[in-house]
Structure formats: structure tokens, C-alpha cells
Design an enzyme around this catalytic site. Structure first.
Site, PDB file in Angstrom:
ATOM      1  N   HIS A 319       0.859  -1.190   0.000  1.00  0.00           N
ATOM      2  CA  HIS A 319       0.000   0.000   0.000  1.00  0.00           C
ATOM      3  C   HIS A 319       0.889   1.233   0.000  1.00  0.00           C
ATOM      4  CE1 HIS A 319      -3.154   2.832   1.207  1.00  0.00           C
ATOM      5  NE2 HIS A 319      -3.993   1.901   0.821  1.00  0.00           N
ATOM      6  N   ASP A 377      -7.953  -5.324   0.139  1.00  0.00           N
ATOM      7  CA  ASP A 377      -8.461  -6.194  -0.933  1.00  0.00           C
ATOM      8  C   ASP A 377      -8.114  -7.662  -0.734  1.00  0.00           C
ATOM      9  OD1 ASP A 377      -7.646  -3.398  -2.784  1.00  0.00           O
ATOM     10  OD2 ASP A 377      -9.685  -4.204  -2.669  1.00  0.00           O
TER      11      ASP A 377
END
Ligand code: SDX
Length: 443
Positions: A319, A377
Site C-alpha cells: 500500500h 483487498d
């Protein structure tokens, strides 16, 4: 929206940074602006005018594009706050309407405000019947995100009464319509792909229950909503509602900065979210787990992910901001076990594979050094698949949930008195001016 004016919170600090332009033997001072929490910023709005230099930051890794009061992320500590409230508390205790009101107005609603907001959203869930004909133009196997981009962008053709972005009431009506209609459009995209009739929204159902009903009910029999599944769906919506200045939110802000109507801006956000590096990752995680197939092939794929010459990346990992475990992934992992247990799924190979993959990846020096952890996710797709949602619908659900964040950020931008059209500059490394050669003289 009546969000408090951001500048009321900002302190125009006297602190400055000195920029020494050694080649030209000059120096300049630029003010530091302090926020309430998180990194302070260097105000470089006058940099070019005073120095002739641009900053250079492709991907905006160190660039603040705006001032905001909506969502705060501490990537090192794995903290996510919506208007100051920890995401864990909101996911545990709030309804999605609670969170929508919070993101839009800056405060959790009173019981009366909650009831009115929920009523107003509920009574905007139906679509103009003409919109049904848009779906007929798509192939039945169209990707739901292609349909979402097309249909949401077309909404501005139906709602001329709420596209004057300078009018706060128009902005509020458009915001409510978008939040309310996205689940209806997403469910219609799914029904269309199944060749089943569209199921209308029902005003007696809550937001998450209504979505499940539109997705899985048929005219042939009653559809009983499983409370464990509607709670999981509520939490999935809350966890995906906003996330600071991510790619799709920045797309919505940039589109909106030109004065484009809100439906067009949200359609632009949907398009950006679709990418596998962003909201499309939940679909890509399931496809990746399916490709890995078994735990004995995990090492092969982890090695591919580590290979700088291989473009393969471990989907659902890493991320830009979180350099620790994404707090949303933690909630979703727990929710995953609850949903599988409720559905009596004791043997879900994809979950076993995902958890084994997580363990192996998190023990790899490569992932530890680069601070690559599971993100939002990584587990969401396993829950959705268990609930009967096809992989191709995962990002459409992400878009449905993120719509409130997009419209909240869009409203904040429009209300920002310093707002102007977004127009980045560049470092030009192409050809300098040169003499034109007519075609008949080119050899
Ligand atoms: C979302 O921004 C948001 O907030 C987004 C989001 C939201 O709610 O809006 O949180 C939703 O988009 C979550 C992210 C979903 N995407 C994925 O899971 C796709 C896989 N992840 C990567 O593509 C990547 O981690 C990104 C895109 C998420 C972040 O990329 P960055 O910040 O640009 O990091 P990077 O590409 O510069 O990576 C740093 C290093 C690189 O190695 P070096 O070039 O330094 O040698 O880490 C490596 C990368 O190669 N790396 C990975 C990796 N992610 C980064 N290596 C293997 N597998 C990965 N998943």
C-alpha cells in the site's frame, strides 16, 4: 454540506523552510502549515513564481493535493479515522447510514438526523425507468464496471435539476442520489449478467439488506435476508467508504475542479477505481489465488513477486500509505471466518491458501524490508465469493461503498474557498523547438 471550514482548524504557522538554490546563489523561505495530526506541509504554491522551479513528484508520493478534514490515515501505525472516529469502532457499532452522514456532515447523526437521512437516501434508491434501456445496449457478459462507468456517467442526462455545483442544495441532492442509486445500478448490472429480471429497491429494507435483496431475490419466491450476511455487507461498505486522497478520490477531485457535474466526476472515479493496482485488486486477488491453486505453489509465486524482472505482484499486498497491516484487512479477516461459519463452509481452499500465503509472505525478508502487508483487498473477495457474489462484481461493490467518500471529498473541494482547477506541470525532456520539414523533402 455543512462541513466546518477546514481553514478554521489549520494554524498558519510562522515556521518556514529555507530553500537554497546553490547554482544561482539564492535562497528562499516557504511557510510550513501545520494540520491537527499527521505530517505538516511546506506551502510551495509560490515556488514557481519566486524561483522558476517546479517540484517533481510523479505518483504524488510526497505531495499534498488539498486540505481535508474527512479521513486520516497513519500508515506506520495502521490507523484509519473517519472524521476522527477509528474505523474499528465504526465497523463494529455504526450503520452504513451513520457513516455516510458522518463523512458528509462531519458529525455522527443524532437518532432524529439518522432517521431522516436514512429515509431521504431510501427514497432515492429507485432509478428513472428509462435507465433500464441503457442496460439493453450492453452484452450480457459485459464487465459490471464497464456498465457502472456508462450508466453513472449517463445519470447527468436525467437529473438536470441537480447539476448546478455552485448551489449547495443541488450538491446535496446529487450526493444523496448517487449514494442511494449506486447499489441499485450495481445490482442491476449483476442481474443483467445473469439474464434475470431486475429487482426493484424496497423502502422497508436497510441499505445493506436492500442491496442483498436486489442482488439475490427473484420474482419467483421470497428471499430471506441472512442477518450475518447483511452485517458482513454493512461492514464491507463501511470499511470501503473513504480513504483520503487515493487514486480514484483524487480523480473525482480533479474532474470536479473543472466544474464538471457530480455524476460525470463519480463516473471518472469509477473508471480509476477499476484498475488492478487500486479497487480492481479484490478481483485480481481471487484470480491470483485461483492461479496459485495450492499451497505447494505459494513459494513459486512469492519468488515471482520478489523478482524485479517479473512484473507479477502479490495482489492484495502492499500500500502507498500503510507500511503496517491495513486495519481494514484485520476486520475483514475476522468477518471472513464469521461468514464462512454462518454458511457452513468448513473447507474454503481459497481462505486456507490466502492465510498460508499471508504467513509465508510476512516472513519473507523482501516483504518485511519493503513493509508489504495485506491490504483491504486481500480478504474482501473471499467473503464476497462465499456470499455468492461473482468475482467480476467485487470492484462494483467497492465503487458502491466508496461513492459516499467520493461525494464527501467532492463537496469539500467545492466548498474550499481556495479551490481552483487542478493543472499539474511537468519536467519536459522532449525535443526543443526545431525547423519544420515539408513531407516532399523528407527522405
Ligand atoms: C487500494 O491509495 C489507497 O488508499 C487505495 C485503497 C483505498 O481504499 O482507496 O487503499 C485501495 O487500492 C489498495 C491497494 C490494492 N492494490 C493491490 O493490492 C495491488 C498490489 N499492490 C501493489 O501494486 C502496490 O503495493 C500498490 C500499488 C498498492 C502501492 O504501490 P506504491 O505505493 O507505488 O509502491 P511501489 O510500487 O513503489 O512499491 C514499493 C516497492 C517496489 O519495489 P522496488 O521498486 O522498491 O524494488 O515494493 C514492491 C515494488 O515492486 N511492491 C510489491 C508489491 N507492492 C509493492 N512487490 C510485490 N508484490 C506487491 N504487492
Amino acid at each position: 454540506m455543512n462541513a466546518k471550514n477546514a481553514s478554521a482548524k489549520k494554524s498558519a504557522s510562522q515556521a518556514v523552510v529555507t530553500f537554497v538554490d546553490t547554482p544561482n546563489k539564492r535562497s528562499f523561505e516557504f511557510p510550513i502549515i501545520k494540520g491537527t495530526i499527521g505530517p505538516d506541509v511546506i506551502d510551495v504554491r509560490k515556488l514557481y513564481a519566486e524561483t522558476g522551479y517546479f517540484t517533481y513528484d510523479p505518483g504524488y508520493t510526497s505531495t499534498g493535493s488539498c486540505e481535508s478534514q474527512i479521513t486520516y490515515i497513519d500508515g506506520d501505525e495502521g490507523i484509519l479515522l473517519y472524521r476522527g472516529y477509528p474505523i474499528e469502532d465504526l465497523a463494529e457499532h455504526s450503520t452504513f447510514m451513520d457513516v455516510c452522514y458522518l463523512l458528509l456532515y462531519g458529525e455522527l447523526p443524532t437518532q432524529e438526523q439518522h432517521a431522516k437521512f436514512e429515509h431521504d437516501i431510501t427514497y432515492h434508491t429507485m432509478l428513472n425507468e428509462q435507465i433500464n434501456y441503457f442496460f439493453r445496449g450492453f452484452r450480457r457478459d459485459s464487465h459490471p464496471m464497464a456498465i457502472m462507468c456508462g450508466v453513472v456517467g449517463a445519470l447527468s442526462a436525467f437529473y438536470h435539476d441537480s447539476t448546478d455545483i455552485t448551489n449547495p442544495r443541488h450538491r446535496m441532492v446529487a450526493s444523496y442520489r448517487l449514494i442511494a442509486k449506486m447499489p441499485t445500478i450495481a445490482a442491476m448490472a449483476y442481474k443483467y449478467s445473469q439474464g434475470q429480471p431486475f429487482i426493484y429497491p424496497r423502502n422497508d429494507l436497510g441499505f445493506s439488506e436492500n442491496f442483498l435483496h436486489m442482488m439475490f431475490a427473484t420474482p419467483c419466491e421470497t428471499y430471506d435476508i441472512n442477518p450475518v450476511l447483511s452485517q458482513a455487507m454493512r461492514r464491507i461498505f463501511i470499511l470501503h467508504a473513504d480513504h483520503e486522497q487515493n487514486a480514484s478520490t483524487s480523480t473525482v477531485r480533479l474532474a470536479g475542479s473543472s466544474g464538471a457535474n457530480p455524476y460525470a466526476c463519480i463516473a471518472a472515479g469509477i473508471a480509476s477505481l477499476w484498475g488492478p493496482a487500486h479497487g480492481g485488486a479484490n478481483e485480481a486477488v481471487l484470480n491470483m489465488l485461483g492461479e496459485i491453486g495450492s499451497t505447494n505453489r505459494i513459494k513459486e509465486y512469492v519468488d515471482k513477486a520478489k523478482d524485479p524482472k517479473d512484473a507479477f505482484r502479490l495482489m492484495g499486498f502492499g500500500h502507498r500509505v500503510y507500511k503496517s497491516y491495513d486495519p481494514r484487512a484485520k476486520v475483514l479477516q475476522a468477518e471472513c471466518h464469521k461468514v464462512l461459519k454462518e454458511l457452513g463452509i468448513t473447507d474454503e481452499p481459497l481462505l486456507d491458501l490466502a492465510m498460508e500465503l499471508e504467513q509465508i509472505a510476512l516472513s519473507e525478508p523482501y516483504f518485511i524490508e519493503k513493509k508489504l502487508y495485506p491490504n483491504v483487498d486481500f480478504y474482501s473477495g473471499i467473503i464476497l465469493r462465499a456470499m455468492g457474489v461473482p468475482t467480476s462484481m467485487f470492484t462494483a461493490l467497492f465503487a458502491l461503498a466508496r461513492t459516499v467518500g467520493w461525494v464527501a471529498q467532492w463537496n469539500e473541494m467545492i466548498e474550499d474557498p481556495t479551490q481552483k482547477i487542478g493543472r499539474p506541470r511537468q519536467l519536459f525532456t522532449g525535443e526543443p523547438e526545431r525547423k519544420y520539414v515539408p513531407l516532399d523533402r523528407r527522405k
